[in-house]
Motif scaffolding. Structure first.
Motif, PDB file in Angstrom:
ATOM      1  N   GLN A 186      62.854  14.321  85.536  1.00  0.00           N
ATOM      2  CA  GLN A 186      62.327  15.295  84.588  1.00  0.00           C
ATOM      3  C   GLN A 186      60.864  15.022  84.254  1.00  0.00           C
ATOM      4  OE1 GLN A 186      64.118  18.029  83.668  1.00  0.00           O
ATOM      5  NE2 GLN A 186      62.130  18.735  82.906  1.00  0.00           N
ATOM      6  N   ILE A 187      60.467  13.756  84.273  1.00  0.00           N
ATOM      7  CA  ILE A 187      59.070  13.396  84.031  1.00  0.00           C
ATOM      8  C   ILE A 187      58.167  14.085  85.053  1.00  0.00           C
ATOM      9  CG2 ILE A 187      57.415  11.471  84.098  1.00  0.00           C
ATOM     10  CD1 ILE A 187      59.753   9.699  83.078  1.00  0.00           C
ATOM     11  N   VAL A 188      58.612  14.114  86.307  1.00  0.00           N
ATOM     12  CA  VAL A 188      57.843  14.764  87.376  1.00  0.00           C
ATOM     13  C   VAL A 188      57.780  16.262  87.141  1.00  0.00           C
ATOM     14  CG1 VAL A 188      57.819  15.290  89.842  1.00  0.00           C
ATOM     15  CG2 VAL A 188      58.353  12.974  89.058  1.00  0.00           C
ATOM     16  N   ARG A 189      58.927  16.875  86.838  1.00  0.00           N
ATOM     17  CA  ARG A 189      58.950  18.320  86.597  1.00  0.00           C
ATOM     18  C   ARG A 189      58.035  18.688  85.429  1.00  0.00           C
ATOM     19  NH1 ARG A 189      64.681  17.526  86.488  1.00  0.00           N
ATOM     20  NH2 ARG A 189      65.689  17.894  88.507  1.00  0.00           N
ATOM     21  N   ASP A 190      58.113  17.910  84.365  1.00  0.00           N
ATOM     22  CA  ASP A 190      57.299  18.218  83.184  1.00  0.00           C
ATOM     23  C   ASP A 190      55.809  18.143  83.501  1.00  0.00           C
ATOM     24  OD1 ASP A 190      59.612  18.546  81.740  1.00  0.00           O
ATOM     25  OD2 ASP A 190      59.505  16.606  80.723  1.00  0.00           O
ATOM     26  N   TRP A 191      55.408  17.134  84.285  1.00  0.00           N
ATOM     27  CA  TRP A 191      53.983  17.017  84.609  1.00  0.00           C
ATOM     28  C   TRP A 191      53.532  18.169  85.507  1.00  0.00           C
ATOM     29  CZ3 TRP A 191      51.025  16.476  89.050  1.00  0.00           C
ATOM     30  CH2 TRP A 191      49.662  16.223  88.824  1.00  0.00           C
ATOM     31  N   LEU A 192      54.366  18.528  86.492  1.00  0.00           N
ATOM     32  CA  LEU A 192      53.978  19.594  87.416  1.00  0.00           C
ATOM     33  C   LEU A 192      53.784  20.925  86.704  1.00  0.00           C
ATOM     34  CD1 LEU A 192      56.266  18.836  90.496  1.00  0.00           C
ATOM     35  CD2 LEU A 192      53.784  18.589  90.367  1.00  0.00           C
ATOM     36  N   THR A 193      54.568  21.176  85.661  1.00  0.00           N
ATOM     37  CA  THR A 193      54.464  22.458  84.962  1.00  0.00           C
ATOM     38  C   THR A 193      53.522  22.381  83.759  1.00  0.00           C
ATOM     39  OG1 THR A 193      56.480  21.882  83.707  1.00  0.00           O
ATOM     40  CG2 THR A 193      56.745  23.238  85.684  1.00  0.00           C
ATOM     41  N   VAL A 200      54.179   8.365  88.383  1.00  0.00           N
ATOM     42  CA  VAL A 200      54.983   7.632  89.362  1.00  0.00           C
ATOM     43  C   VAL A 200      55.655   6.429  88.707  1.00  0.00           C
ATOM     44  CG1 VAL A 200      54.892   6.212  91.461  1.00  0.00           C
ATOM     45  CG2 VAL A 200      53.637   8.381  91.356  1.00  0.00           C
ATOM     46  N   GLU A 201      54.907   5.655  87.957  1.00  0.00           N
ATOM     47  CA  GLU A 201      55.440   4.440  87.346  1.00  0.00           C
ATOM     48  C   GLU A 201      56.485   4.764  86.282  1.00  0.00           C
ATOM     49  OE1 GLU A 201      56.659   0.898  86.572  1.00  0.00           O
ATOM     50  OE2 GLU A 201      55.361   1.401  88.276  1.00  0.00           O
ATOM     51  N   ARG A 202      56.230   5.798  85.496  1.00  0.00           N
ATOM     52  CA  ARG A 202      57.207   6.173  84.470  1.00  0.00           C
ATOM     53  C   ARG A 202      58.513   6.665  85.105  1.00  0.00           C
ATOM     54  NH1 ARG A 202      54.779  10.685  81.360  1.00  0.00           N
ATOM     55  NH2 ARG A 202      56.806  10.697  80.307  1.00  0.00           N
ATOM     56  N   THR A 203      58.381   7.396  86.216  1.00  0.00           N
ATOM     57  CA  THR A 203      59.576   7.887  86.910  1.00  0.00           C
ATOM     58  C   THR A 203      60.362   6.729  87.511  1.00  0.00           C
ATOM     59  OG1 THR A 203      58.444   9.966  87.415  1.00  0.00           O
ATOM     60  CG2 THR A 203      60.409   9.438  88.711  1.00  0.00           C
ATOM     61  N   ARG A 204      59.658   5.812  88.172  1.00  0.00           N
ATOM     62  CA  ARG A 204      60.325   4.627  88.723  1.00  0.00           C
ATOM     63  C   ARG A 204      61.037   3.850  87.627  1.00  0.00           C
ATOM     64  NH1 ARG A 204      59.206  -0.772  89.127  1.00  0.00           N
ATOM     65  NH2 ARG A 204      60.021  -1.861  90.982  1.00  0.00           N
ATOM     66  N   ALA A 205      60.373   3.684  86.480  1.00  0.00           N
ATOM     67  CA  ALA A 205      60.960   2.934  85.376  1.00  0.00           C
ATOM     68  C   ALA A 205      62.229   3.611  84.861  1.00  0.00           C
ATOM     69  CB  ALA A 205      59.942   2.793  84.249  1.00  0.00           C
ATOM     70  N   ARG A 206      62.241   4.941  84.880  1.00  0.00           N
ATOM     71  CA  ARG A 206      63.406   5.683  84.398  1.00  0.00           C
ATOM     72  C   ARG A 206      64.607   5.470  85.320  1.00  0.00           C
ATOM     73  NH1 ARG A 206      64.533   6.742  79.377  1.00  0.00           N
ATOM     74  NH2 ARG A 206      65.149   8.870  78.886  1.00  0.00           N
ATOM     75  N   TYR A 207      64.367   5.527  86.631  1.00  0.00           N
ATOM     76  CA  TYR A 207      65.445   5.263  87.589  1.00  0.00           C
ATOM     77  C   TYR A 207      65.959   3.832  87.435  1.00  0.00           C
ATOM     78  CZ  TYR A 207      65.098   9.574  90.381  1.00  0.00           C
ATOM     79  OH  TYR A 207      65.157  10.876  90.821  1.00  0.00           O
ATOM     80  N   LEU A 208      65.031   2.896  87.292  1.00  0.00           N
ATOM     81  CA  LEU A 208      65.428   1.500  87.135  1.00  0.00           C
ATOM     82  C   LEU A 208      66.237   1.280  85.866  1.00  0.00           C
ATOM     83  CD1 LEU A 208      62.389  -0.721  88.231  1.00  0.00           C
ATOM     84  CD2 LEU A 208      64.693  -0.692  89.194  1.00  0.00           C
ATOM     85  N   GLU A 209      65.827   1.917  84.801  1.00  0.00           N
ATOM     86  CA  GLU A 209      66.540   1.771  83.531  1.00  0.00           C
ATOM     87  C   GLU A 209      67.973   2.259  83.675  1.00  0.00           C
ATOM     88  OE1 GLU A 209      66.079   2.980  78.791  1.00  0.00           O
ATOM     89  OE2 GLU A 209      64.691   3.814  80.289  1.00  0.00           O
ATOM     90  N   ALA A 210      68.162   3.406  84.326  1.00  0.00           N
ATOM     91  CA  ALA A 210      69.514   3.927  84.538  1.00  0.00           C
ATOM     92  C   ALA A 210      70.337   2.943  85.359  1.00  0.00           C
ATOM     93  CB  ALA A 210      69.447   5.282  85.239  1.00  0.00           C
ATOM     94  N   TYR A 211      69.755   2.414  86.425  1.00  0.00           N
ATOM     95  CA  TYR A 211      70.464   1.465  87.276  1.00  0.00           C
ATOM     96  C   TYR A 211      70.900   0.229  86.490  1.00  0.00           C
ATOM     97  CZ  TYR A 211      71.194  -2.246  90.686  1.00  0.00           C
ATOM     98  OH  TYR A 211      71.725  -3.306  91.379  1.00  0.00           O
TER      99      TYR A 211
END
Length: 314
Positions: free
Chosen positions: A266-273, A295-306
């Motif tokens: 969602q971080i990516v979608r929000d930035w693109l729009t 990029v870093e915030r998105t990676r961190a979000r995936y890592l946090e979920a994992y």
């Protein structure tokens, strides 16, 4: 297929020794193994690609492919007593170690098996579109007054057709699944989908995460002795319960009536729009590269979920 993949921005799959490339999707590359103990089997590789608004972005998310692979493997273990899975081995070529699995060939059902415990996304759109008829999602009646993010009275099976690459899956009702795969298989797919969701929802809730919905794919395993359709069991395939196939929300921030914070892209979608990107979604042009901070915030979000879900440190 090559033209379709190219138009979406999917790069050519890299060659892998001992494997023949078969297909590339938005995130995964599929190969057939041509040598070794699993020759004839499939090698499924999760790339670091990320897609948004039907485009595969030029920018990748470091470690995303390995995160998705590790998470799927962890979930397959949690679900092993409910349904068998397609993974044969994690002993893969060095070039894709950590982000690939060897899996068996399955006769995949042409149905996206979706379970929803909360109302959002295309389910919310269906709910609103059927207001004059009494509110429903995929033909399942729901009470009035639900909002974006509302918890449903009970989880529901909301299947979809499998669309071609670049197209959108289309929600269908249960009768459409029966017409496609037969009554017995349709009933079993619904049963397995809801069982998997119930197990995963409970696991996630214990870890402070809401599992709003998830998409599963199933196939049939061939019986080498008879080849009989009746003798072949249903197997869970593809990825399972990752941020790319499921909606995970922080439980302590869940608040119906608004878009929920989520552990995904969602971080990516929000930035693109946003005006900052300078991208016009309606232009038909490919999105611009992502800034390093996104990029870093998105990676961190995936890592946090994992880490929250598995209890394992990266």
């Amino acid at each position: 297929m090559a033209d379709s993949a190219s138009s979406l921005g999917i790069p050519d799959a890299p060659p892998i020794e001992g494997a023949r490339h078969l297909h590339s999707g938005k995130v995964r590359d599929l190969y057939e193994l041509t040598e070794g103990p699993y020759a004839g089997g499939l090698l499924m590789v999760a790339s670091d690609r990320i897609s948004a608004y039907d485009f595969v972005l030029d920018t990748t998310i470091p470690d995303k492919g390995e995160i998705l692979t590790r998470m799927s493997l962890w979930w397959f273990d949690q679900l092993a007593d409910l349904v068998p899975h397609h993974v044969l081995s994690t002993d893969v070529p060095a070039a894709v170690r950590g982000r690939a699995v060897v899996c068996e060939r399955l006769e995949m059902f042409p149905v996206e098996c979706v379970a929803r415990g909360y109302l959002t996304g295309s389910g919310l759109a269906d709910y609103r579109a059927t207001a004059s008829e009494g509110h429903s999602v995929c033909g399942i009646a729901l009470p009035a007054g639900l909002e974006d993010g509302s918890r449903l009275p009970e989880p529901i099976f909301t299947p979809a057709t499998k669309a071609d690459l670049g197209d959108h899956d289309e929600n269908v009702d249960y009768d459409a699944v029966v017409a496609t795969v037969g009554a017995d298989d349709a009933a079993r797919l619904r049963e397995l989908t809801l069982q998997v969701y119930a197990r995963a929802e409970a696991v996630a809730r214990e870890r402070g995460i809401v599992l709003a919905d998830t998409k599963l794919e199933f196939g049939r395993r061939s019986d080498p002795s008879t080849g009989s359709r009746q003798a072949r069991e249903i197997v869970l395939g593809d990825e399972v319960l990752t941020p790319d196939s499921s909606r995970f929300w922080p439980a302590d921030q869940w608040q119906p009536g608004r878009t929920q914070p989520s552990y995904d892209k969602q971080i990516v979608r929000d930035w693109l729009t946003s005006p900052e990107s300078g991208w016009d979604r309606s232009s038909g042009e490919a999105p611009p590269p992502l800034p390093a901070e996104v990029v870093e915030r998105t990676r961190a979000r995936y890592l946090e979920a994992y880490e929250l879900l598995t209890g394992q440190r990266w």
